[in-house]
Design an enzyme around this catalytic site. Structure first.
Site, PDB file in Angstrom:
ATOM      1  N   HIS A 353       0.549 -11.633   6.016  1.00  0.00           N
ATOM      2  CA  HIS A 353       1.257 -10.831   6.132  1.00  0.00           C
ATOM      3  C   HIS A 353       1.313 -10.266   7.888  1.00  0.00           C
ATOM      4  O   HIS A 353       2.750 -10.173   8.401  1.00  0.00           O
ATOM      5  CB  HIS A 353       1.916  -9.728   5.664  1.00  0.00           C
ATOM      6  CG  HIS A 353       3.478  -9.745   5.213  1.00  0.00           C
ATOM      7  ND1 HIS A 353       4.498  -9.948   6.227  1.00  0.00           N
ATOM      8  CD2 HIS A 353       3.851  -9.534   4.272  1.00  0.00           C
ATOM      9  CE1 HIS A 353       5.235  -9.839   5.999  1.00  0.00           C
ATOM     10  NE2 HIS A 353       5.097  -9.227   4.639  1.00  0.00           N
ATOM     11  N   TYR A 467      10.850   1.674  -1.561  1.00  0.00           N
ATOM     12  CA  TYR A 467      10.258   0.675  -0.470  1.00  0.00           C
ATOM     13  C   TYR A 467      11.022  -0.050  -0.811  1.00  0.00           C
ATOM     14  O   TYR A 467      11.068  -0.886  -1.762  1.00  0.00           O
ATOM     15  CB  TYR A 467       9.356   0.727  -0.539  1.00  0.00           C
ATOM     16  CG  TYR A 467       8.882  -0.058   1.523  1.00  0.00           C
ATOM     17  CD1 TYR A 467       7.879   1.219   2.086  1.00  0.00           C
ATOM     18  CD2 TYR A 467       9.410  -1.073   0.909  1.00  0.00           C
ATOM     19  CE1 TYR A 467       8.051   0.463   3.113  1.00  0.00           C
ATOM     20  CE2 TYR A 467       8.797  -2.273   2.684  1.00  0.00           C
ATOM     21  CZ  TYR A 467       8.143  -0.932   3.457  1.00  0.00           C
ATOM     22  OH  TYR A 467       7.912  -1.771   4.433  1.00  0.00           O
ATOM     23  N   SER A 469      12.317  -3.544   2.499  1.00  0.00           N
ATOM     24  CA  SER A 469      11.623  -3.733   3.743  1.00  0.00           C
ATOM     25  C   SER A 469      13.616  -4.200   4.473  1.00  0.00           C
ATOM     26  O   SER A 469      13.804  -4.610   3.660  1.00  0.00           O
ATOM     27  CB  SER A 469      11.061  -4.598   3.879  1.00  0.00           C
ATOM     28  OG  SER A 469      11.357  -6.087   4.656  1.00  0.00           O
TER      29      SER A 469
END
Length: 639
Positions: A353, A467, A469
């Protein structure tokens, strides 16, 4: 038309297509990622903190935040803005974000690498392992060549495709100079996206170094790395003129590898790429000192890593485990991506990533899927070329001393124990999806996120840091921004559904859902426009530390730490090429939640460690979705 694709002497298409607008046409004129105003950031931060804290805690955090805003925060912000205006070629988040990934010492597997699995080839006989491996490898090389030649269609987000996704528009825009081309697209409501990450898809790897890893790319290398049964093989897929090897020769070499009956190595090297980064860096130094430099160079510089697994896929849970981590021996987790193909032709991508985000990998997957299914290089009946694969294919041999053998054994033990403790569960909610939600004028993503909040409240009776993204690829060198789906609105709505159903009419509940949808829509828009708060605060913190300043009190507030301990970490994508995507939890007591809202169903898959029960969480999500859909349909629901 196939005529535009360009053929090599061998007659096989070398390119996916030839865009009349050059690939990087918009790159120079992309708008820059804005640095938000400090007061906006503090306000957004406090809005995200509110549902997580009680009144006393919130007052304290509010005080700390306002002191930061008036004092050291203001100074740091001004320095960040000044630094940003000195670096117009990039974005303020690029440096800090690479640092964050590359300095992290945890293993990349399960902590950072994500996976996306391909849909099967619609023609069943093409899902044979050798056929699919050949076709996908050829399509991947076509993608690489198309990109490098500047023929790949630029990545553009069309808000009004009838006007902008047309041949006429492309014919006009290609004559608009690169320095202003973005504005031309913007005029017709099309948003070109940053493509600066794409070059790292190929010939790239993350190299372990003490304290901070490095990204390495060698575009001159012409060979493919193939892993099978823990053994490493390489063969050239590009000739010295830059043409692709004939598909029938690639097929022959892959067939040779698939029929090689060499035993699995006693000490499979792949496990080293699953280690703690400092441990791996020391072992790598040992490998280099022990005469393995050439073999490692082959691994690092290979076009990409193709992992061929010797078993079929049993079900979606098995699929997730296979693509997310596999057995550790047959992967090289440091490569920019591993293309994994199992015995029954199930294919997926596991990607590292630090170098890039889902957007670049997804474009690659979409193109490879489309090309390998619509213009496959070989058919199941194709005969492999009669070439001497034993000469063309090199099996890499690693020289291991006792320290390396011990290092591999220990890495395997750690890997096995971690994987053993990871659970993956999934559901498909079949009672509705995007179509119905849009009809009811609520945001499909907002409803999914509301269901997650409601489910966690039902299961654990609390609201926690969440969270989601969001890509900021609409900006030059944009990466991602965080959407904070847990809000006072979702908390209020969740409590109404979970704790006080009898007090609310169906109409009340509908209003609460709409309220959540509007607020989530606003957060999403802000994040996509670079107006979140997470990256800005991260950039300020990075700046303070890089200047050797004491960490400001703001960052030492427990509430700040808690907000960044993301118990529910979520990410979504929907694509015709992708069946499923997923990733590990980002904290040991968290959930890693990949989800897809389709036209008439919703899929979720969740990963967790023993402190959390993913199966129960999904049952609660199912119940929440059912309740929300029933309320939107005007039905009365029971507790």
């Amino acid at each position: 038309s196939r005529g535009r694709r360009g053929y090599s002497s061998a007659g096989a298409a070398e390119f996916l297509h030839r865009s009349i607008v050059p690939t990087m046409h918009y790159q120079r004129s992309l708008p820059r990622l804005p640095v938000p105003k400090l007061e906006d950031t503090i306000m957004r931060y406090l809005n995200a903190q509110k549902p997580l804290l009680n009144d006393d805690q919130f007052r304290k955090t509010e005080e700390i935040a306002h002191a930061f805003e008036k004092g050291i925060g203001r100074e740091l912000h001004e320095q960040l803005v000044a630094q940003d205006s000195q670096n117009k070629h990039t974005s303020y988040i690029t440096g800090p974000w690479f640092d964050m990934y590359l300095k992290a010492r945890e293993p990349v597997v399960l902590n950072f690498n994500a996976f996306m699995s391909f849909n099967p080839d619609p023609k069943p006989e093409y899902n044979d392992q050798l056929t699919r491996a050949t076709n996908m490898t050829v399509s991947a090389i076509r993608f690489m060549k198309t990109f490098r030649a500047g023929y790949l269609e630029p990545e553009v987000f069309h808000l009004n495709p009838e006007k902008s996704d047309t041949e006429l528009f492309k014919k006009i825009i290609r004559f608009v100079p690169s320095s202003v081309s973005w504005f031309g697209a913007y005029m017709v409501n099309a948003y070109p996206l940053d493509m600066s990450q794409y070059f790292r898809l190929f010939n790239s790897t993350r190299v372990p170094k003490l304290e901070k890893d490095e990204l390495y790319t060698d575009e001159k290398a012409k060979h493919l790395l193939v892993l099978r049964n823990g053994n490493f093989y390489v063969f050239d897929v590009i000739d010295r003129d830059g043409n692709m090897l004939k598909p029938s020769e690639i097929q022959a070499h892959l067939k040779y590898i698939l029929s090689d009956n060499s035993p699995a190595p006693a000490f499979p090297l792949g496990y080293l790429s699953s280690e703690n980064r400092d441990t791996w860096a020391s072992l790598r130094k040992n490998l280099l000192d022990n005469g393995n430099a050439e073999a490692l160079q082959k691994v690092d510089s290979a076009v990409f890593c193709l992992s061929l697994d010797d078993f079929p896929i049993k079900d979606f849970v098995h699929l997730s485990h296979t693509m997310l981590h596999g057995d550790g021996a047959n992967r090289w987790y440091d490569k920019s991506f591993n293309l994994i193909i199992t015995k029954d032709g199930t294919a997926g991508i596991n990607f590292e990533h630090s170098w890039g985000d889902g957007v670049a990998v997804l474009r690659f997957q979409n193109e490879v899927f489309k090309d390998s299914t619509k213009s496959p290089a070989i058919s199941p009946q194709s005969q492999p070329a009669s070439v001497d694969s034993s000469k063309a294919v090199q099996k890499l041999d690693f020289k291991l001393n006792d320290a390396l053998k011990a290092g591999i054994t220990k890495a395997k033990q750690k890997f096995d124990a971690t994987v053993e403790s990871l659970s993956v569960n999934m559901i498909q909610f079949q009672e509705g999806g995007k179509e119905l939600l849009k009809q009811k004028k609520v945001s499909p993503d907002a409803v999914a996120q509301l269901a997650f909040q409601m489910a966690f409240l039902r299961q654990y009776n609390q609201t926690v840091a969440t969270y989601e993204s969001c890509s900021t690829a609409a900006f030059k060198h944009g990466r991602t921004e965080t959407i904070r789906p847990a809000s006072v609105h979702t908390k209020k709505c969740s409590e109404a559904f979970v704790k006080e159903l009898s007090k609310h009419s169906t109409e009340d509940l509908q209003k609460l859902i709409v309220e959540c949808s509007k607020y989530h829509g606003r957060l999403t828009k802000e994040a996509a426009m670079g107006q979140g708060f997470d990256r800005h605060l991260f950039g300020l913190r990075h700046l303070a530390l890089s200047k050797g300043l004491a960490l400001p009190d703001f960052y030492q507030d427990q509430a700040y730490a808690r907000l960044n301990h993301n118990i529910i970490s979520t990410s979504t994508l929907v694509s015709p090429a992708v069946q499923l995507g997923g990733f590990g939890p980002v904290v040991s007591d968290g959930f890693g939640l990949g989800y897809q809202v389709h036209d008439d169903w919703i899929g979720c898959n969740v990963s967790s460690y023993p402190t959390r029960n993913g199966e129960e969480f999904l049952q609660c999500i199912y119940k929440s979705l059912e309740d929300i859909f029933n309320v939107l349909k005007g039905k009365k629901i029971g507790g």
